[in-house]
Design a protein around this motif. Sequence first.
Motif, short mmCIF file in Angstrom:
data_model
loop_
_atom_site.label_atom_id
_atom_site.label_comp_id
_atom_site.label_asym_id
_atom_site.label_seq_id
_atom_site.Cartn_x
_atom_site.Cartn_y
_atom_site.Cartn_z
N GLU A 187 -24.95 -35.41 21.23
CA GLU A 187 -23.96 -36.00 20.34
C GLU A 187 -24.33 -35.80 18.88
OE1 GLU A 187 -23.80 -40.03 21.62
OE2 GLU A 187 -22.67 -39.58 23.45
N SER A 188 -25.60 -35.90 18.56
CA SER A 188 -26.03 -35.70 17.18
C SER A 188 -25.85 -34.25 16.75
CB SER A 188 -27.49 -36.13 16.99
OG SER A 188 -28.39 -35.28 17.70
N LEU B 249 -22.40 -33.28 15.56
CA LEU B 249 -22.04 -33.66 14.20
C LEU B 249 -22.63 -32.72 13.15
CD1 LEU B 249 -22.61 -37.53 14.43
CD2 LEU B 249 -20.42 -36.31 14.52
N LYS C 253 -19.49 -30.27 7.76
CA LYS C 253 -20.13 -31.23 8.66
C LYS C 253 -21.53 -31.58 8.13
CE LYS C 253 -19.52 -30.44 13.11
NZ LYS C 253 -19.52 -29.74 14.43
N ASP C 254 -22.16 -32.53 8.79
CA ASP C 254 -23.44 -33.06 8.35
C ASP C 254 -24.54 -31.99 8.34
OD1 ASP C 254 -22.30 -35.57 8.15
OD2 ASP C 254 -22.95 -36.19 10.15
#
Length: 214
Positions: free
Chosen positions: A50-51, A54, A126-127
């Motif tokens: 999930e990380s 991102l 994005k991040d």
Amino acid sequence: MRRIIVSEFLTLDGVMQAPGDPNEDRSGGFDQGGWQLAYFDDIFGQAMTESFDLAGAFLLGRRTYDLFAAFWPKQPADDPVAPFMNETPKYVASTTLSEPLEWQNSTLIKGDVPAELAKLKEQDGKDIMVIGSGELVQTLIANDLVDEFALQIHPLILGNGKRLFREETKPIRLELTGSKTTTTGVLINTYRPAGEGGEQVAVPIGEEATSKAS
């Protein structure tokens, strides 16, 4: 704007050195490398997936970059992580590396690193995720460039090794924004600076206690 997220494997006493392999980083005589491997489970794996979803880029220091660049390009194409690691843009902060960098999609950050990273954060996208890169993280913290800490805190005390937060780290008030626990007792916590707009807020030692007392 893009966020810079510092994602780290930590022991309960804050050690971040060499979580994945005994020979990852033996500097300072550290001989307890590979301590993280026994704690992996499905919950942990899902959280990491999930990380990564991102992340639009990685930001790495020299040591971590060298480790990754020597490993990920050599993994088979059907590896579940390797294609993502190889194809995702990497920004590398180093005063000793020179271009062109061998690992695909890697860009060297030169000159005034904090200023260049501040410009990078102003872009759309994005991040930007930081993994490992302990010395670089100290620069990010000192220059108020961290937007989130994603910390995987393991139920283990090593007593020695490089730590994420060191004696010279300035006090910063953080807000817990997410938490889950794995079957092996790992706390997966996310923290953001608690200032207005998410900026870091330095907390002078004793100020909060004095305020409460009055």
